[in-house]
Design a protein around this motif. Sequence first.
Motif, mmCIF file in Angstrom:
data_model
loop_
_atom_site.group_PDB
_atom_site.id
_atom_site.type_symbol
_atom_site.label_atom_id
_atom_site.label_comp_id
_atom_site.label_asym_id
_atom_site.label_seq_id
_atom_site.Cartn_x
_atom_site.Cartn_y
_atom_site.Cartn_z
ATOM 1 N N ALA A 7 5.031 1.719 5.824
ATOM 2 C CA ALA A 7 5.270 0.523 6.626
ATOM 3 C C ALA A 7 3.995 0.214 7.391
ATOM 4 O O ALA A 7 3.410 1.092 8.036
ATOM 5 N N ALA A 8 3.528 -1.026 7.303
ATOM 6 C CA ALA A 8 2.286 -1.424 7.976
ATOM 7 C C ALA A 8 2.579 -2.517 9.006
ATOM 8 O O ALA A 8 3.519 -3.306 8.835
ATOM 9 N N GLU A 9 1.773 -2.533 10.061
ATOM 10 C CA GLU A 9 1.923 -3.552 11.099
ATOM 11 C C GLU A 9 0.699 -4.463 11.085
ATOM 12 O O GLU A 9 -0.441 -3.980 11.051
ATOM 13 N N LEU A 10 0.933 -5.766 11.107
ATOM 14 C CA LEU A 10 -0.182 -6.704 11.216
ATOM 15 C C LEU A 10 -0.860 -6.531 12.559
ATOM 16 O O LEU A 10 -0.203 -6.287 13.578
ATOM 17 N N ARG A 11 -2.184 -6.644 12.584
ATOM 18 C CA ARG A 11 -2.904 -6.572 13.860
ATOM 19 C C ARG A 11 -3.763 -7.813 14.030
ATOM 20 O O ARG A 11 -4.337 -8.339 13.071
ATOM 21 N N THR A 12 -3.826 -8.250 15.257
ATOM 22 C CA THR A 12 -4.590 -9.457 15.585
ATOM 23 C C THR A 12 -5.738 -9.152 16.528
ATOM 24 O O THR A 12 -6.559 -10.022 16.806
ATOM 25 N N GLU A 67 7.338 -8.044 3.531
ATOM 26 C CA GLU A 67 6.682 -8.397 2.269
ATOM 27 C C GLU A 67 5.983 -7.166 1.693
ATOM 28 O O GLU A 67 5.348 -6.414 2.416
ATOM 29 N N ASP A 68 6.116 -6.994 0.374
ATOM 30 C CA ASP A 68 5.498 -5.852 -0.295
ATOM 31 C C ASP A 68 4.083 -6.193 -0.743
ATOM 32 O O ASP A 68 3.846 -7.261 -1.324
ATOM 33 N N HIS A 69 3.160 -5.295 -0.450
ATOM 34 C CA HIS A 69 1.768 -5.450 -0.874
ATOM 35 C C HIS A 69 1.352 -4.157 -1.569
ATOM 36 O O HIS A 69 1.463 -3.069 -0.994
ATOM 37 N N LEU A 70 0.881 -4.282 -2.807
ATOM 38 C CA LEU A 70 0.390 -3.131 -3.555
ATOM 39 C C LEU A 70 -1.126 -3.056 -3.373
ATOM 40 O O LEU A 70 -1.833 -4.033 -3.637
ATOM 41 N N ALA A 71 -1.632 -1.918 -2.901
ATOM 42 C CA ALA A 71 -3.060 -1.818 -2.588
ATOM 43 C C ALA A 71 -3.609 -0.458 -2.992
ATOM 44 O O ALA A 71 -2.933 0.572 -2.892
ATOM 45 N N LEU A 72 -4.838 -0.486 -3.432
ATOM 46 C CA LEU A 72 -5.553 0.718 -3.873
ATOM 47 C C LEU A 72 -6.568 1.116 -2.806
ATOM 48 O O LEU A 72 -7.322 0.267 -2.309
ATOM 49 N N VAL A 73 -6.591 2.397 -2.446
ATOM 50 C CA VAL A 73 -7.551 2.881 -1.451
ATOM 51 C C VAL A 73 -8.947 2.864 -2.064
ATOM 52 O O VAL A 73 -9.198 3.509 -3.083
ATOM 53 N N LYS A 74 -9.874 2.111 -1.446
ATOM 54 C CA LYS A 74 -11.239 2.015 -1.960
ATOM 55 C C LYS A 74 -12.246 2.759 -1.099
ATOM 56 O O LYS A 74 -13.255 3.245 -1.592
ATOM 57 N N ASP A 75 -11.992 2.855 0.195
ATOM 58 C CA ASP A 75 -12.957 3.549 1.053
ATOM 59 C C ASP A 75 -12.247 4.086 2.287
ATOM 60 O O ASP A 75 -11.387 3.407 2.864
ATOM 61 N N ILE A 76 -12.593 5.305 2.661
ATOM 62 C CA ILE A 76 -12.033 5.934 3.856
ATOM 63 C C ILE A 76 -13.175 6.342 4.768
ATOM 64 O O ILE A 76 -14.074 7.067 4.341
#
Length: 202
Positions: A7-12, A67-76
């Motif tokens: 679960a992710a939270e939008l940040r402003t 809303e579902d968002h599929l995302a690939l980790v590219k950089d940490i």
Amino acid sequence: MSEQKLAAELRTEFGKGFARRARAAGQIPAVIYGHGAEPIHVNLPGRATTLAVRTANALLSLDINGEDHLALVKDIQRDPIKQIIEHIDLLTVRKGEKVTVDVPVHVTGEAAPGAIANQEAVTVSLEAEATHLPTAVEVSIEGREAGAHVHASDLALPAGVTLLSDPETLVVNISEAAPVAEEEEGEAAPAAAAAEEAPAAE
């Protein structure tokens, strides 16, 4: 590789001060980009995210306001001392979409007696479906003699995965193990002989 659900939270709010407060609250700032869309800035749950991204090229299924968002980790990005995650860059992907990733090569087995394996390439570049990314590629060197080589073209890849690295890239080189004990004995013998020939101190 199946996606990890978070679960992710939008940040402003942005800036180092806000990022520090988010991390203090057990969250990890992240940005999602790709497909020509505006970047989406979110906060991810710290512990669950840290566990989810332990494997290379982790795939995350994010719930952002329903809303579902599929995302690939590219950089940490990690703290250089504490090694805690400070920020994550995510690439938005779609099911069935092909993506390019660097995948670690794991060497298994033991070379033949008297031989030693030197891993020359720790990753290879592959193209694969976003929802079926290999977490690693394994290559066995069991019983291989000195003088043997493993090139990228020799790697066994899962179905649907394409090698993008140069096929001639040297991955593992099998060479003769240095005869350490014999070398030390050979070096010690002249020194001992010289000591015996040296005149005794008066």
